[in-house]
Design an enzyme around this catalytic site. Structure first.
Site, PDB file in Angstrom:
ATOM      1  N   LYS A 125      55.197 -69.268 -48.746  1.00 47.92           N
ATOM      2  CA  LYS A 125      55.978 -68.024 -48.747  1.00 47.92           C
ATOM      3  C   LYS A 125      57.325 -68.241 -48.079  1.00 47.92           C
ATOM      4  O   LYS A 125      57.506 -69.190 -47.289  1.00 47.92           O
ATOM      5  CB  LYS A 125      55.236 -66.891 -48.022  1.00 47.92           C
ATOM      6  CG  LYS A 125      54.881 -67.155 -46.538  1.00 47.92           C
ATOM      7  CD  LYS A 125      55.960 -66.795 -45.521  1.00 47.92           C
ATOM      8  CE  LYS A 125      55.492 -67.004 -44.074  1.00 47.92           C
ATOM      9  NZ  LYS A 125      56.577 -67.185 -43.112  1.00 47.92           N
ATOM     10  N   GLY A 161      49.443 -73.179 -43.556  1.00 47.76           N
ATOM     11  CA  GLY A 161      48.091 -73.063 -42.993  1.00 47.76           C
ATOM     12  C   GLY A 161      47.467 -71.724 -43.362  1.00 47.76           C
ATOM     13  O   GLY A 161      46.282 -71.644 -43.722  1.00 47.76           O
ATOM     14  N   SER A 162      48.263 -70.676 -43.305  1.00 50.49           N
ATOM     15  CA  SER A 162      47.770 -69.333 -43.634  1.00 50.49           C
ATOM     16  C   SER A 162      47.397 -69.250 -45.108  1.00 50.49           C
ATOM     17  O   SER A 162      46.394 -68.638 -45.484  1.00 50.49           O
ATOM     18  CB  SER A 162      48.846 -68.281 -43.348  1.00 50.49           C
ATOM     19  OG  SER A 162      49.174 -68.293 -41.978  1.00 50.49           O
ATOM     20  N   SER A 163      48.208 -69.879 -45.945  1.00 52.32           N
ATOM     21  CA  SER A 163      47.943 -69.855 -47.376  1.00 52.32           C
ATOM     22  C   SER A 163      46.659 -70.626 -47.700  1.00 52.32           C
ATOM     23  O   SER A 163      45.856 -70.197 -48.533  1.00 52.32           O
ATOM     24  CB  SER A 163      49.132 -70.456 -48.130  1.00 52.32           C
ATOM     25  OG  SER A 163      48.915 -70.399 -49.507  1.00 52.32           O
ATOM     26  N   ASP A 212      49.840 -63.538 -40.951  1.00 53.34           N
ATOM     27  CA  ASP A 212      50.372 -63.526 -42.320  1.00 53.34           C
ATOM     28  C   ASP A 212      49.352 -63.986 -43.367  1.00 53.34           C
ATOM     29  O   ASP A 212      49.679 -64.128 -44.534  1.00 53.34           O
ATOM     30  CB  ASP A 212      51.713 -64.267 -42.433  1.00 53.34           C
ATOM     31  CG  ASP A 212      51.634 -65.712 -41.951  1.00 53.34           C
ATOM     32  OD1 ASP A 212      50.518 -66.148 -41.610  1.00 53.34           O
ATOM     33  OD2 ASP A 212      52.679 -66.383 -41.923  1.00 53.34           O
ATOM     34  N   GLY A 263      57.465 -72.606 -41.119  1.00 49.60           N
ATOM     35  CA  GLY A 263      57.796 -71.215 -41.438  1.00 49.60           C
ATOM     36  C   GLY A 263      57.506 -70.850 -42.882  1.00 49.60           C
ATOM     37  O   GLY A 263      57.962 -69.823 -43.386  1.00 49.60           O
ATOM     38  N   LEU A 264      56.711 -71.706 -43.562  1.00 49.82           N
ATOM     39  CA  LEU A 264      56.398 -71.445 -44.974  1.00 49.82           C
ATOM     40  C   LEU A 264      54.956 -70.952 -45.164  1.00 49.82           C
ATOM     41  O   LEU A 264      54.517 -70.727 -46.289  1.00 49.82           O
ATOM     42  CB  LEU A 264      56.608 -72.721 -45.808  1.00 49.82           C
ATOM     43  CG  LEU A 264      58.060 -73.223 -45.880  1.00 49.82           C
ATOM     44  CD1 LEU A 264      58.121 -74.606 -46.508  1.00 49.82           C
ATOM     45  CD2 LEU A 264      58.913 -72.239 -46.688  1.00 49.82           C
ATOM     46  N   GLY A 265      54.241 -70.793 -44.057  1.00 58.48           N
ATOM     47  CA  GLY A 265      52.898 -70.212 -44.119  1.00 58.48           C
ATOM     48  C   GLY A 265      51.836 -71.105 -44.736  1.00 58.48           C
ATOM     49  O   GLY A 265      50.824 -70.599 -45.228  1.00 58.48           O
TER      50      GLY A 265
HETATM   51  O1  C5P Z   1      48.776 -64.126 -35.803  1.00 59.61           O
HETATM   52  P1  C5P Z   1      49.103 -65.568 -35.578  1.00 59.61           P
HETATM   53  O2  C5P Z   1      47.958 -66.322 -34.962  1.00 59.61           O
HETATM   54  O3  C5P Z   1      49.652 -66.247 -36.782  1.00 59.61           O
HETATM   55  O4  C5P Z   1      50.290 -65.590 -34.525  1.00 59.61           O
HETATM   56  C1  C5P Z   1      50.635 -66.732 -33.792  1.00 59.61           C
HETATM   57  C2  C5P Z   1      51.395 -66.320 -32.547  1.00 59.61           C
HETATM   58  O5  C5P Z   1      52.668 -65.762 -32.913  1.00 59.61           O
HETATM   59  C3  C5P Z   1      50.713 -65.212 -31.745  1.00 59.61           C
HETATM   60  O6  C5P Z   1      49.828 -65.750 -30.819  1.00 59.61           O
HETATM   61  C4  C5P Z   1      51.907 -64.550 -31.066  1.00 59.61           C
HETATM   62  O7  C5P Z   1      52.338 -65.316 -29.968  1.00 59.61           O
HETATM   63  C5  C5P Z   1      52.995 -64.653 -32.112  1.00 59.61           C
HETATM   64  N1  C5P Z   1      53.096 -63.423 -32.951  1.00 59.61           N
HETATM   65  C6  C5P Z   1      53.629 -62.278 -32.402  1.00 59.61           C
HETATM   66  N2  C5P Z   1      53.755 -61.166 -33.186  1.00 59.61           N
HETATM   67  C7  C5P Z   1      53.380 -61.185 -34.494  1.00 59.61           C
HETATM   68  C8  C5P Z   1      52.834 -62.352 -35.066  1.00 59.61           C
HETATM   69  C9  C5P Z   1      52.715 -63.468 -34.260  1.00 59.61           C
HETATM   70  O8  C5P Z   1      53.989 -62.231 -31.218  1.00 59.61           O
HETATM   71  N3  C5P Z   1      53.537 -60.088 -35.229  1.00 59.61           N
END
Ligand code: C5P
Length: 322
Positions: free
Chosen positions: A13, A101-103, A135, A97-99
């Site tokens: 993404k 792992g999430s994808s 994401d 920043g392309l997601g």
């Molecule tokens: O949700 P995810 O595990 O991908 O987020 C990784 C880190 O990015 C979180 O632990 C947090 O520090 C930060 N984050 C945030 N606000 C968001 C998404 C991510 O602060 N909306």
């Protein structure tokens, strides 16, 4: 029982725009972002052999593999048992920043239930996805979407008509939590109505331009694109700002960073303009925006013999009950 095999694409993404409004009581940041699926993808092969015992094996070894986490969450949620082999052919740069792992995680959430004979409603898949990362839910639908909250509250948008882009991922890994910290955002509830309204002015413009509102004489969505992480990340890694500058000089509009970096992307309005840019930019890769329809078609095709009909999320042909 016979092994069921599927080979699927997990698409990357971009964030066409990304605002970080403030810190919430739960420690996450309140976002306003527009996600866009792109053709850059990892290829994931899944081999599922139903059986009495659970085993999962993933190659090659990836630290904190979100695909494995997704498989284990599905096991816990549904009680499925069997042997799962996951092979990921990585093309999406990690920590870019392309997601990626999430994808990969969302790909398992879409494919494994289909192979294992379970139909999970999208709300349950979204619940699991949110538990993996902010994401991940986007990748259950793909296409173009506005995301609010942590990034998990999604509203589909029409895909922009300019779909040709390039991405440049320098070998720099930006830590997302650190990038959020560097913004030093105050508490969300301290934002006044006027401040909030001013912050999201550009985003409202972009929504109108993408055809969400009935504002007449829509302006161009590309004029409203921004990314709150750019200033702080470019300060720390000036070479990223330079690449964005080169993209802009090569005619990209917008030229932006995706997520918290380090990938930069540029959107072009013709093949010719993009071709010229590709020649002048070291390491640039051509990608295309993928609409929600294209995303689903690619998925349904990849799940082939294992699914029935064209329902979304895919319906497993091995499911005993609906
Ligand atoms: O949700 P995810 O595990 O991908 O987020 C990784 C880190 O990015 C979180 O632990 C947090 O520090 C930060 N984050 C945030 N606000 C968001 C998404 C991510 O602060 N909306």
């Amino acid at each position: 029982m016979a092994t069921r095999v599927a080979s699927v694409r997990a698409f990357a993404k971009l964030n066409l725009s990304l605002l970080v409004l403030g810190k919430r009581a739960d420690g996450y940041h309140e976002l306003r972002t527009v996600f866009q699926s792109i053709s850059l993808s990892d290829r994931i092969q899944l081999d599922w052999t139903p059986g009495a015992r659970w085993a999962v094996e993933a190659t090659p070894e990836i630290d904190n593999n979100l695909a494995v986490r997704a498989a284990e969450l599905l096991r816990d949620e549904t009680g499925i048992r069997g042997r799962l082999k996951i092979h990921i052919e990585k093309h999406i740069p990690m920590g870019g920043g392309l997601g990626g792992g999430s994808s990969n995680a969302a790909a398992i959430l879409l494919a494994l239930p289909t192979l294992a004979g379970i139909n999970l409603p999208i709300a349950r898949l979204t619940g699991l996805a949110t538990g993996i990362g902010s994401d991940v839910p986007f990748f259950l639908d793909g296409g173009t979407a506005l995301a609010l909250g942590r990034g998990e509250e999604l509203y589909p948008l029409p895909t922009p008509k300019q779909r040709l882009a390039v991405v440049v991922t320098p070998g720099i890994s930006v830590s997302t939590p650190e990038a959020f910290r560097a913004l030093k955002r105050g508490p969300l509830d301290a934002l006044t109505f006027t401040e909030l309204s001013n912050r999201i002015k550009n985003l409202r413009g972009m929504m109108s331009a993408l055809g969400v509102s009935l504002v007449s004489g829509s302006p161009d969505w590309r004029e409203f694109s921004e990314n709150d992480f750019e200033t702080a990340v470019f300060e720390r890694h000036p070479q990223l700002g330079e690449i964005r500058e080169r993209l802009a000089q090569a005619g990209a509009m917008p030229a932006r960073m995706s997520g918290s970096g380090s990938t930069l992307f540029g959107v072009f309005s013709s093949q010719k303009a993009r071709q010229r840019a590709l020649k002048t930019l070291d390491g640039a890769r051509a990608v295309k925006f993928v609409s929600m329809r294209e995303y689903r078609v690619a998925w349904l095709r990849a799940l082939g013999e294992h699914k029935v009909g064209n329902a979304w999320p895919p319906h497993s042909r091995y499911a005993k009950s609906k």
